[in-house]
Design an enzyme around this catalytic site. Structure first.
Site, PDB file in Angstrom:
ATOM      1  N   GLY A 188       1.772  -9.676   9.906  1.00  0.00           N
ATOM      2  CA  GLY A 188       1.791 -11.044   9.396  1.00  0.00           C
ATOM      3  C   GLY A 188       1.115 -12.073  10.267  1.00  0.00           C
ATOM      4  O   GLY A 188       1.580 -13.211  10.350  1.00  0.00           O
ATOM      5  N   ASN A 234      -5.465   6.312  15.686  1.00  0.00           N
ATOM      6  CA  ASN A 234      -4.114   6.411  15.155  1.00  0.00           C
ATOM      7  C   ASN A 234      -3.960   7.761  14.458  1.00  0.00           C
ATOM      8  O   ASN A 234      -4.694   8.075  13.525  1.00  0.00           O
ATOM      9  CB  ASN A 234      -3.877   5.253  14.175  1.00  0.00           C
ATOM     10  N   ASN A 268       0.832  -1.204   0.000  1.00  0.00           N
ATOM     11  CA  ASN A 268       0.000   0.000   0.000  1.00  0.00           C
ATOM     12  C   ASN A 268       0.865   1.251   0.000  1.00  0.00           C
ATOM     13  O   ASN A 268       1.921   1.294   0.612  1.00  0.00           O
ATOM     14  CB  ASN A 268      -0.974  -0.019   1.189  1.00  0.00           C
ATOM     15  N   GLY A 280       1.696  -8.100   5.895  1.00  0.00           N
ATOM     16  CA  GLY A 280       1.385  -9.503   5.696  1.00  0.00           C
ATOM     17  C   GLY A 280       2.526 -10.431   6.049  1.00  0.00           C
ATOM     18  O   GLY A 280       3.398 -10.108   6.858  1.00  0.00           O
ATOM     19  N   SER A 292       4.868   5.337   9.037  1.00  0.00           N
ATOM     20  CA  SER A 292       4.380   5.000   7.700  1.00  0.00           C
ATOM     21  C   SER A 292       5.400   5.447   6.656  1.00  0.00           C
ATOM     22  O   SER A 292       5.934   6.553   6.740  1.00  0.00           O
ATOM     23  CB  SER A 292       3.043   5.691   7.427  1.00  0.00           C
ATOM     24  N   LYS A 349       3.957   4.113  17.428  1.00  0.00           N
ATOM     25  CA  LYS A 349       4.061   3.015  16.468  1.00  0.00           C
ATOM     26  C   LYS A 349       5.351   3.147  15.673  1.00  0.00           C
ATOM     27  O   LYS A 349       5.631   4.202  15.104  1.00  0.00           O
ATOM     28  CB  LYS A 349       2.863   3.014  15.514  1.00  0.00           C
ATOM     29  N   GLY A 363      -1.057   6.887   1.662  1.00  0.00           N
ATOM     30  CA  GLY A 363      -0.708   8.273   1.964  1.00  0.00           C
ATOM     31  C   GLY A 363      -1.665   8.962   2.918  1.00  0.00           C
ATOM     32  O   GLY A 363      -1.949  10.159   2.765  1.00  0.00           O
ATOM     33  N   THR A 413       4.662  -3.870  14.484  1.00  0.00           N
ATOM     34  CA  THR A 413       5.281  -2.755  13.776  1.00  0.00           C
ATOM     35  C   THR A 413       4.368  -2.278  12.649  1.00  0.00           C
ATOM     36  O   THR A 413       3.346  -2.898  12.360  1.00  0.00           O
ATOM     37  CB  THR A 413       6.613  -3.173  13.109  1.00  0.00           C
TER      38      THR A 413
END
Length: 378
Positions: A318, A160, A128, A289, A196, A231, A131, A259
């Site tokens: 994951g 978040n 992904n 994942g 991110s 995070k 944004g 994470t």
């Protein structure tokens, strides 16, 4: 239900004629939102009752009290799935123990150009580069007020928070603060998202000088002492993680989430992204994942060992099975979150994980899930 999803819906969603992943995601949210906002309908209430029977699983051994919040089970919805609280009251019906909304920013923003969400089935992963597309902190606050948490029982909601793209990095602390001011009476806990890879320069806010400015101002506005967490990215070296832990201790931050998505492409089976025809290593964005399973668990274990188990951890990355969940918890995570596993396996995954965790407790002679936290380190 999990078998139905795998045998019927999964092949349709992932066929050569599959719809755009972001479009499909919106259709799911629209459906859940419709159910959420039509609670006066007998048919809709019947659907909700059926959903609870299919997807919910309750056992007191799965309950925990953390930050003076009661979590009915440790499996939460990761942020990114319901950014604007569109289906805010539906997540308990899908069996989750909590849900984290967002990422939300102070300024409403459209996010990056489409296409920006891609499935990588060979890797059981998602790429992904959204944004932080969202309607803004004020809109989410209004959503909370309108919905007023229609659930007749307590259900923890996290919020978040990220930096608005138009806000310069040097003004990041103020941007986070303005969002927090609007939402501080809405969420039950809050997350400072500085990890991110899809907002230019955002990950640089993980360095201690920048992060300290954010962690210094938020507690001043936090009169109700809501839990605030940070995070982090999976691509950080242990030295950088240790520095963040020191900062968290200094500012008495409530916990850490390990994470976010990774920018690492090394072990992917997918070499060419079918949707664009370009090499995967040239495609911007974060990977979630299965490729993240091992690294996120390693980081959880490192944090637990560095803090001697005294800093609460939410583990994400994951998780597809109860074994994955158990490994995260025994590494040191008190709570876990899923996103990509939900995409690939459908809503039945939550119940499957919870039932598997109970079997693990029985196998190890434990009376509650809290006793399993950090077990691999003892």
């Amino acid at each position: 239900m999990l078998n139905i999803y795998r045998s019927v819906l999964f092949p349709i969603i992932f066929s050569g004629l599959k719809a755009d992943p972001e479009w499909a995601h919106h259709q799911v949210l629209n459906m859940l939102s419709f159910i959420d906002t039509h609670s006066d309908s007998q048919l809709v209430n019947s659907i909700r009752t059926t959903m609870e029977k299919l997807f919910c699983f309750k056992d007191t051994r799965l309950e925990q009290n953390l930050w003076e919040l009661n979590f009915k089970n440790p499996v939460g919805l990761a942020p990114g799935y319901d950014k604007d609280g569109q289906a805010i009251n539906m997540w308990p019906q899908l069996g989750f123990g909590f849900a984290e909304l967002g990422t939300v920013t102070f300024h409403q923003q459209p996010g990056n150009a489409q296409p920006r969400l891609f499935r990588l089935p060979k890797d059981k992963a998602v790429l992904n580069r959204m944004g932080f597309n969202n309607k803004g902190a004020a809109a989410l606050a209004k959503k909370f007020q309108i919905q007023n948490k229609k659930n007749s029982f307590f259900f923890p909601y996290g919020v978040n928070i990220g930096k608005s793209k138009i806000t310069p990095l040097e003004a990041a602390a103020t941007d986070y603060l303005e969002s927090f001011r609007l939402l501080k009476n809405c969420g039950d806990y809050f997350v400072v998202n500085v990890s991110s890879p899809n907002t230019p320069g955002l990950r640089s806010l993980q360095n201690t000088d920048s992060l300290s400015k954010i962690l210094e101002v938020l507690p001043r506005e936090n009169e109700r002492k809501k839990p605030i967490l940070v995070k982090i990215a999976p691509d950080l070296e242990n030295e950088a993680i240790a520095a963040i832990i020191d900062l968290i201790k200094e500012y008495k931050i409530s916990g850490i989430i390990a994470t976010n998505t990774t920018i690492n492409r090394e072990k992917l089976t997918t070499k060419i992204l079918p949707a664009t025809g370009k090499p995967i290593i040239e495609e911007a964005g974060g990977i979630s994942g299965k490729p993240l399973t091992k690294r996120s668990t390693e980081i959880i274990k490192f944090i637990w060992q560095e803090t001697k188990g005294k800093l609460p951890i939410i583990g994400v990355g994951g998780i597809f099975t109860s074994e994955d969940a158990w490994n995260k918890i025994t590494a040191g995570a008190s709570l876990i979150q899923i996103y990509t596993g939900l995409v690939y396996q459908g809503p039945g995954i939550v119940k499957q994980i919870l039932q598997g965790l109970l079997k693990k407790l029985d196998e190890h002679g434990l009376n509650s899930i809290s006793e399993a936290v950090g077990l691999a380190n003892k």
